[in-house]
Structures are given as structure tokens and as C-alpha cells.
Motif scaffolding. Structure first.
Motif, PDB file in Angstrom:
ATOM      1  N   TYR A 118       0.828  -1.204   0.000  1.00  0.00           N
ATOM      2  CA  TYR A 118       0.000   0.000   0.000  1.00  0.00           C
ATOM      3  C   TYR A 118       0.865   1.258   0.000  1.00  0.00           C
ATOM      4  CZ  TYR A 118      -4.633  -2.067   0.439  1.00  0.00           C
ATOM      5  OH  TYR A 118      -5.811  -2.729   0.187  1.00  0.00           O
ATOM      6  N   LEU A 119       1.993   1.218   0.701  1.00  0.00           N
ATOM      7  CA  LEU A 119       2.911   2.353   0.651  1.00  0.00           C
ATOM      8  C   LEU A 119       3.438   2.551  -0.768  1.00  0.00           C
ATOM      9  CD1 LEU A 119       4.877   1.883   3.995  1.00  0.00           C
ATOM     10  CD2 LEU A 119       3.488   3.871   3.356  1.00  0.00           C
ATOM     11  N   LEU A 185       5.369 -12.963  -2.243  1.00  0.00           N
ATOM     12  CA  LEU A 185       4.167 -13.036  -3.070  1.00  0.00           C
ATOM     13  C   LEU A 185       4.148 -11.935  -4.123  1.00  0.00           C
ATOM     14  CD1 LEU A 185       1.506 -13.636  -0.266  1.00  0.00           C
ATOM     15  CD2 LEU A 185       2.555 -15.358  -1.764  1.00  0.00           C
ATOM     16  N   THR A 186       3.733 -12.294  -5.323  1.00  0.00           N
ATOM     17  CA  THR A 186       3.536 -11.285  -6.364  1.00  0.00           C
ATOM     18  C   THR A 186       2.211 -10.572  -6.168  1.00  0.00           C
ATOM     19  OG1 THR A 186       4.856 -12.552  -7.952  1.00  0.00           O
ATOM     20  CG2 THR A 186       3.356 -10.893  -8.848  1.00  0.00           C
ATOM     21  N   VAL A 187       1.190 -11.330  -5.799  1.00  0.00           N
ATOM     22  CA  VAL A 187      -0.127 -10.757  -5.525  1.00  0.00           C
ATOM     23  C   VAL A 187      -0.305 -10.660  -4.019  1.00  0.00           C
ATOM     24  CG1 VAL A 187      -2.617 -11.048  -5.770  1.00  0.00           C
ATOM     25  CG2 VAL A 187      -1.098 -11.671  -7.661  1.00  0.00           C
ATOM     26  N   GLY A 188      -0.462  -9.442  -3.518  1.00  0.00           N
ATOM     27  CA  GLY A 188      -0.641  -9.230  -2.087  1.00  0.00           C
ATOM     28  C   GLY A 188      -2.092  -9.403  -1.686  1.00  0.00           C
ATOM     29  N   LEU A 191      -3.586  -6.117  -0.287  1.00  0.00           N
ATOM     30  CA  LEU A 191      -3.702  -5.108  -1.341  1.00  0.00           C
ATOM     31  C   LEU A 191      -4.878  -5.414  -2.259  1.00  0.00           C
ATOM     32  CD1 LEU A 191      -2.653  -2.616  -2.847  1.00  0.00           C
ATOM     33  CD2 LEU A 191      -1.057  -4.125  -4.072  1.00  0.00           C
ATOM     34  N   ALA A 192      -5.127  -6.680  -2.504  1.00  0.00           N
ATOM     35  CA  ALA A 192      -6.211  -7.084  -3.402  1.00  0.00           C
ATOM     36  C   ALA A 192      -7.582  -6.634  -2.893  1.00  0.00           C
ATOM     37  CB  ALA A 192      -6.199  -8.597  -3.590  1.00  0.00           C
ATOM     38  N   MET A 197      -7.596  -1.701  -9.698  1.00  0.00           N
ATOM     39  CA  MET A 197      -6.814  -1.516 -10.917  1.00  0.00           C
ATOM     40  C   MET A 197      -6.076  -2.805 -11.264  1.00  0.00           C
ATOM     41  SD  MET A 197      -4.748   1.662 -12.378  1.00  0.00           S
ATOM     42  CE  MET A 197      -3.345   1.946 -11.330  1.00  0.00           C
ATOM     43  N   TYR A 198      -5.306  -3.332 -10.315  1.00  0.00           N
ATOM     44  CA  TYR A 198      -4.516  -4.540 -10.580  1.00  0.00           C
ATOM     45  C   TYR A 198      -4.835  -5.685  -9.627  1.00  0.00           C
ATOM     46  CZ  TYR A 198      -1.623  -1.878 -13.855  1.00  0.00           C
ATOM     47  OH  TYR A 198      -1.174  -1.133 -14.924  1.00  0.00           O
TER      48      TYR A 198
END
Length: 525
Positions: A118-119, A185-188, A191-192, A197-198
Motif C-alpha cells: 500500500y505504501l 508473493l507477487t499478488v498481495g 492489497l487485493a 486496478m490490478y
């Protein structure tokens, strides 16, 4: 600036805290926390980014002759502005309000809880804002922007703003790399939760950051500090195809979450496609007048509207629509839409209510690299990037991004049509044939509707030259306050700067009626 409201509120709160401390303490509301989880802040921030880009695009699109008004002598078609209006100030609002303190709050929560991704995203958002703000307004408030002790704010020189973009991008990359290193991890997963957006993909966020860096350096083409190899380096680390594009989810369930260019929002029907845009797509500019219709770009019927007699025509600024007997249709034209509010209608291009809101694309970044390498003299490298850009733009129109997926489900252009265009006279077939105008004008097409600010940046970097924008015609009537000069800036947002921050505006000359004709720093040598 809008932030003044927050400052006044903060001061009022401090007053209450000193005189009624016990009252405030016993009435803390657990349902209205003073700190907010980063995942709840990111979605409205992303929505605000899209809003800022699109609202201003309506006017920038007229400046760049992407579209125009149907009636004659529209002030924006004359490269003017509306005094006492916020029109053209939406990106300003985005940077200082939609992002503003919301990004700061997101950073505060992320720092306390070690949410490195997130930062990273927060600094990427800051960088995107400064880049777009500097391109549109030139002088911006950076150093004092989020200082709650101030009621007026000093502007920073544009070179400071562009340097801030690079600084913030580096912070974004550092934090995103740290997030990946920390948990592998590539996908957090966290964060998801807030990422529309991603969807938590940290690697794609890094690509977005590199796209911003490539754009930042490209805009230095007129300066001795321009480094074409850096543009190429950043582009190589950025998007590899249209699945990497930066775009925001629009569900299209109602006006508030519908795509800006969709039928529900009704934002484009008052505009008409430009004559310049028609000539780029019908074959006249790239392949010659004799090629009209027979060698038309396969994107033509997907991007533009036919007149009632099925011909494609465009308006010439500021003359309005000359076709009084057979007026042009408004854009966009819907394909298969059964109702004005149909979110599921099969719309052409990105003109659907649930089409994703596009911010940056693979083809755009490839054109960054193509221009940079062309200016360096690396014709083979420029040609490869140019071909990638054209092919990527064709693929984007053929398979537009819909709803929550990053790619669409329907091919609107056949592979045979794509192959015919790529091997035809509108696309240069060797590196020796390639001209800078080919790169810039194919990029102009690829930016249609969603990318008006970048298209206008290109036009300004080359002083609206018809050598590079071969179908462009300077407006026959220029807004009176321009004193014959063409437009180069948007004025800062009226309802913050021109109401609350007048002394600072005076220092940069923004009170002058022709301020919008001043060439921005990135255009100057």
C-alpha cells in the motif's frame, strides 16, 4: 485549494479539543474511527484519478482537435477558457482533494501496519498526480501542499514538480520490492482487497510506475537533459501487452460507477469527431487522398460515427458542424445498445457503461520508446517499438477492456483486417521509411478519447507543427484574450486558487488573461 476546507476543519477541531476535552473523550464513536484502513481508501482514490483525467479531457480534446463542438465559435474550440469556472480544473481537484489527504491517510495506516505494498501504491499515485498536474498546469504546489497549518500556499517551479515525480516513483518501487521480498508473493492478499486496478498484483503496479517514469523522461525531449536510453529502459520494464494496462474497474450498475464514456453518463453526445481524427483514420493522411475509404483504418467504424448517409465527416474548429443538410452524429455511436442505460450493451470500443476506465496502455508506452529512439537515431529500435505500438493499439480496440477483467471477450476487428492494415500503406514497412510524424500520429489515434492529455502534450512539445501533425489546422478564430497565440496551459482550478490563493497566482503571472498561452517548462528548451 480545496484543502483549505480541511485546514479550517482541523483548526476548529483543535479548538474543541482544548476547551471540551472531556466531552470529546467520552463521545468517541467506534463506528467512525479517526484512522481508516488503507483498503477502504484506495477504491475512491482510483475513482478520483479516472474522474480527473476524463473531466478535463472534454476540454483538452477540443484543444488537441480530437473532437469539437457542433456549433460555431465554441470558446474551447477557439483555444480559450471560461473565466470564473472550474472547467479544466478537475485534475487540480484530483491531486489536492481526491488524492490529497486520502493518500496521506492511506500512508499512515500502511506505515503503522507494515503494509509495504500500500505504501508503494500510494507513492505511485502521488507520482501519477504530479506528472499529470505538471503537464496540464505547469506550476504546482508541492512542498506546502498538505501542510495543515497553512491557509495560502506557494507554488513550486515546474522543474521541482517533475523531479518529485521521479522521487515518488523510486519510493513506490522501493516499497513494492520490499513487499515482495517480505512475503515472497507477487499478488498481495491485503492489497487485493482495495485494488480495483490490478487486484493486488504488485508486479503490475511496478510496471505502472515504470510507465510513469518513461512518460516523465519523454516529456524532456526539448531539453538538453533528455535521455532517450532512459525512456527505452523504463519502457522495457513497463507493460508487455494490453493485460498490463492501467485501468480502473467500472461496474456500470448506475451513473456513479459507470464508465465516463458510456451511455449512462452522457458525457460525449454534445461533441462531434474532428476532421483531423477522420482524416487520420480514413487513410488520407497516411496513404493519400486517393486511399480514402478503400484503405481505411479498421478502427474507423469502431471509434467514430457515420453521418446519416453513412459517410464519415468531422468538424473543423471553431466552425462547428458544416454539414447542415446531413449533420454528423454525436460520438460515441453505440453498436447493439438497446437502451440508453444498458450496461450490458455490446458497445464499440470503450463506449460501454462497464468498460474499464483507461489511464495508460501498452501501446502508449511503446510509442514513448519509438519517439525516444527515433530522436536518438536508433532507427531499427524506433521501428520495432513503433510497430509494437500500432499492433498494440489495434489489439486494444479489437478487444477492449470490459468490467472487472483486464481484457474483453469479443474481437471487434478480424485478424485478417489487422494483418492487412499492418502490411498496408498506412504503416511504414521499413525502418528507413519511418518518420517522426508516423509515430506521433499513430500514437494520437491510440489515445482516442481516454488519452487526450497526453495527445495534447505531444502537440505542445512540437508547437502544433503540421510537419508532425499533418492533418491539423490551426483554428481560424482564436479566443480574444489569447492575443493571437495558441493555448499551452490549463489555468489552475478557479474555486480554490482564484478564490483563496490570489497572491501566489500573481507571483507566477496566472492573473494575466493570456496566462493559458504561456509555454510550459517541459515544452521549452
Amino acid at each position: 485549494m480545496k484543502k483549505i476546507i480541511y485546514t479550517i476543519t482541523a483548526l476548529f477541531s483543535l479548538s474543541l479539543a482544548s476547551s471540551c476535552k472531556k466531552y470529546v473523550d467520552i463521545n468517541d464513536n467506534p463506528n467512525a474511527p479517526t484512522s481508516v484502513d488503507a483498503s477502504t481508501l484506495l477504491p475512491p482514490i482510483l475513482a478520483g484519478m479516472a474522474r480527473g483525467n476524463w473531466y478535463d479531457s472534454r476540454y483538452i480534446g477540443q484543444y488537441a482537435q480530437i473532437w469539437g463542438a457542433p456549433s460555431a465559435n465554441n470558446v474551447w474550440d477557439q483555444e480559450g477558457y471560461v473565466p470564473g469556472s472550474d472547467s479544466g480544473g478537475e485534475m487540480w481537484r484530483t491531486i489536492y482533494f481526491s488524492l490529497g489527504q486520502n493518500v496521506t491517510l492511506m500512508q499512515q495506516d500502511a506505515e503503522k501496519k507494515n503494509k509495504y505494498d500500500y505504501l508503494g501504491v500510494s507513492w505511485a499515485l502521488r507520482a501519477w498526480g504530479w506528472q499529470n498536474g505538471a503537464d496540464e498546469y505547469d506550476y504546482m504546489i508541492v512542498k506546502e501542499a498538505y501542510d495543515p497549518t497553512k491557509l495560502t500556499f506557494n507554488y513550486d517551479a515546474p522543474e521541482v514538480v517533475y523531479a518529485e515525480v521521479v522521487k515518488d516513483c523510486q519510493k513506490a518501487l522501493d516499497y513494492l520490492n520490499l513487499a515482495i521480498k517480505t512475503d515472497g508473493l507477487t499478488v498481495g492478499p491485503d492489497l487485493a482487497k482495495g485494488d480495483y486496478m490490478y487486484y493486488g498484483d504488485r508486479a503490475k503496479w511496478k510496471k505502472f510506475v515504470y510507465a510513469i517514469l518513461a512518460q516523465n523522461m519523454l516529456h524532456f525531449t526539448n531539453k538538453a537533459s533528455f535521455k532517450p536510453d532512459m525512456v527505452k529502459k523504463y519502457a522495457d520494464s513497463s507493460f508487455v501487452n494490453n493485460a498490463d494496462n492501467a485501468s480502473v474497474q467500472c461496474t456500470g450498475s448506475q451513473s456513479g460507477d459507470a464508465n465516463f464514456w458510456g451511455p449512462t453518463r452522457v458525457n460525449l453526445p454534445s461533441f462531434r469527431q474532428s476532421d483531423y481524427m477522420v482524416k487520420l483514420l480514413d487513410g488520407r493522411i497516411f496513404a493519400g487522398a486517393a486511399a480514402q475509404d478503400t484503405l481505411a483504418d479498421p478502427r474507423l467504424p469502431l471509434l467514430l460515427a457515420r453521418s446519416k448517409d453513412r459517410a464519415f465527416r468531422g468538424v473543423v474548429a471553431p466552425l462547428g458542424d458544416p454539414n447542415t443538410a446531413d449533420a454528423n452524429l454525436s460520438i460515441p455511436a453505440m453498436a447493439g445498445a438497446t437502451t440508453a442505460n444498458s450496461a450490458t450493451a455490446s458497445a464499440k470500443y470503450i463506449f460501454n457503461d462497464n468498460s474499464r476506465g483507461v489511464l495508460m496502455t501498452y501501446s502508449e508506452v511503446q510509442f514513448f520508446a519509438a519517439e525516444a529512439l527515433f530522436k536518438k537515431g536508433d532507427m531499427d529500435g524506433a521501428y520495432t517499438a513503433y510497430k509494437n505500438g500500432v499492433a498494440g493499439a489495434l489489439d486494444f480496440v479489437s478487444n477492449p477492456p470490459i468490467a472487472s477483467s483486464l481484457t474483453g471477450t469479443q474481437k471487434y476487428i478480424s485478424q485478417a483486417a489487422i494483418d492487412a492494415y499492418m502490411t498496408g500503406p498506412s504503416v511504414r514497412q521499413t525502418a528507413a521509411q519511418l518518420q517522426l510524424s508516423d509515430i506521433l500520429q499513430q500514437k494520437f489515434i491510440s489515445l482516442f478519447v481516454w488519452g487526450a492529455p497526453e495527445a495534447w502534450s505531444d502537440m505542445r512539445r512540437y508547437d502544433y507543427s503540421t510537419q508532425y501533425f499533418q492533418g491539423y489546422v490551426k483554428p481560424t478564430t482564436i479566443y480574444a484574450d489569447n492575443a493571437g497565440k495558441q493555448v499551452y496551459l490549463l489555468r489552475p482550478r478557479y474555486n480554490s486558487e482564484y478564490i483563496w490563493n490570489v497572491p501566489a497566482l500573481k507571483l507566477i503571472g496566472a492573473l494575466e488573461p493570456d496566462y493559458h498561452t504561456k509555454k510550459p517548462w517541459f515544452v521549452l528548451p
